[in-house]
Design an enzyme around this catalytic site. Structure first.
Site, PDB file in Angstrom:
ATOM      1  N   SER A 138     -29.913 -23.136  10.354  1.00  0.00           N
ATOM      2  CA  SER A 138     -29.957 -24.528  10.768  1.00  0.00           C
ATOM      3  C   SER A 138     -30.014 -24.582  12.298  1.00  0.00           C
ATOM      4  O   SER A 138     -30.800 -23.883  12.914  1.00  0.00           O
ATOM      5  CB  SER A 138     -28.725 -25.265  10.210  1.00  0.00           C
ATOM      6  OG  SER A 138     -28.755 -26.620  10.552  1.00  0.00           O
ATOM      7  N   TYR A 152     -36.456 -33.239  14.308  1.00  0.00           N
ATOM      8  CA  TYR A 152     -36.045 -31.855  14.105  1.00  0.00           C
ATOM      9  C   TYR A 152     -34.587 -31.799  13.650  1.00  0.00           C
ATOM     10  O   TYR A 152     -34.247 -31.115  12.674  1.00  0.00           O
ATOM     11  CB  TYR A 152     -36.236 -31.072  15.403  1.00  0.00           C
ATOM     12  CG  TYR A 152     -35.752 -29.640  15.349  1.00  0.00           C
ATOM     13  CD1 TYR A 152     -36.478 -28.680  14.655  1.00  0.00           C
ATOM     14  CD2 TYR A 152     -34.587 -29.253  15.993  1.00  0.00           C
ATOM     15  CE1 TYR A 152     -36.044 -27.358  14.609  1.00  0.00           C
ATOM     16  CE2 TYR A 152     -34.145 -27.941  15.950  1.00  0.00           C
ATOM     17  CZ  TYR A 152     -34.875 -27.002  15.261  1.00  0.00           C
ATOM     18  OH  TYR A 152     -34.432 -25.702  15.216  1.00  0.00           O
ATOM     19  N   LYS A 156     -32.744 -30.542  10.039  1.00  0.00           N
ATOM     20  CA  LYS A 156     -31.659 -29.566  10.002  1.00  0.00           C
ATOM     21  C   LYS A 156     -30.395 -30.180   9.403  1.00  0.00           C
ATOM     22  O   LYS A 156     -29.639 -29.491   8.694  1.00  0.00           O
ATOM     23  CB  LYS A 156     -31.374 -29.037  11.409  1.00  0.00           C
ATOM     24  CG  LYS A 156     -32.494 -28.187  11.993  1.00  0.00           C
ATOM     25  CD  LYS A 156     -32.785 -26.964  11.143  1.00  0.00           C
ATOM     26  CE  LYS A 156     -33.775 -26.020  11.810  1.00  0.00           C
ATOM     27  NZ  LYS A 156     -34.099 -24.848  10.951  1.00  0.00           N
TER      28      LYS A 156
END
Length: 274
Positions: A138, A152, A156
């Site tokens: 992650s 982004y 994650k």
């Protein structure tokens, strides 16, 4: 090694960056690796010198059917899987207003759904053998949203939540799950693996501030992360979350403390809502 026998790794995004570092470290430890990526050509030399301990083939993790077929191929290669690394993914820079639908879906197809498909494909094999360790690569980002990397971080954060649920679902089968939260490492994530938006002029001042902020950060050798991961997979009771890097650890601690402080400011309102 696993009870004196080599472990078998299945690593997505194995050709470059952290995935490459994990692949090299596993081979150096005497383990066996199935490395997959969209382009596995960078692994050719490693395959040639691995003595048959590295099998590499191209695979797009956003293709669910291909992932299931690839996992079957991996199991057939070495007979089992011991460590599964959900590492495939790319970076994304852009303000949320600028993100197109196509960009959003393409990004999440790899960064989130790819890990979901791999997890679905490997769990039956790990459950049948009564062991296994799934590592989800992650980021420290999900501990706090940040301008310019919102999509982004969202991917994650979804990976984090999915992996936390997976850990609870499979622990009774002897399967461990650890979420890795790396800080900055010297990879091509923000060059070759980067998608960007068309920039809106309204965000120019913010972008300039972000460039100044990020220029002060330092990236580290991926081999350092790989060393820690090799120790992690030998731990009988591994943590469910591991931050990689001192700077990242300090920043995550600070973000968590900020959250605690923010919650405290509105505690009186929270307690009235019942």
């Amino acid at each position: 090694m696993r009870n004196g026998e080599p472990r078998t790794w299945f690593i997505t995004g194995a050709a470059r960056g952290l995935g490459r570092a994990f692949t090299e470290a596993a081979l150096a430890a005497g383990d066996q690796v199935v490395g997959i990526a969209r382009d596995v050509a960078p692994l050719d030399e490693l395959v040639a010198t691995s003595g048959g301990r590295l099998v590499a083939f191209p695979l797009d993790v956003s293709d669910r059917a291909a992932v299931f077929a690839g996992v079957e191929r991996a199991v057939a290669a070495f007979g089992r899987l011991d460590v599964v690394v959900n590492n495939a993914g790319g970076a994304f820079l852009g303000m949320l207003e600028e993100v197109t639908e196509e960009q959003a879906r393409t990004h999440l197809d790899t960064n989130f759904f790819g890990a979901l498909w791999v997890s679905q494909a490997v769990v039956p094999h790990l459950r049948a053998q009564g062991s296994g360790h799934i590592l989800a690569v992650s980021s420290m980002g999900p501990f706090g949203g940040f301008a310019g990397v919102g999509l982004y971080a969202a991917g994650k954060a979804a990976l984090d939540s999915m992996s936390e649920a997976l850990a609870m679902e499979v622990e009774r089968f002897g399967i461990k799950v650890t979420i890795l939260g790396p800080g900055g490492y010297r990879t091509d994530l923000f060059t070759r693996g980067l998608t960007t938006t068309d920039e809106h002029e309204a965000y120019a001042p913010l972008r300039e501030w972000l460039r100044t902020l990020w220029s002060e950060s330092e990236d580290y050798d991926p081999e350092k992360a790989a060393e820690v991961v090799m120790e992690l997979v030998t731990t009988p009771e591994p943590p469910k979350r591991l931050i990689l890097g001192s700077a990242a650890y300090d920043m995550v601690q600070a973000m968590n403390q900020d959250l605690i402080n923010d919650l405290a400011k509105s505690e009186h309102l929270s307690r009235r809502a019942q």
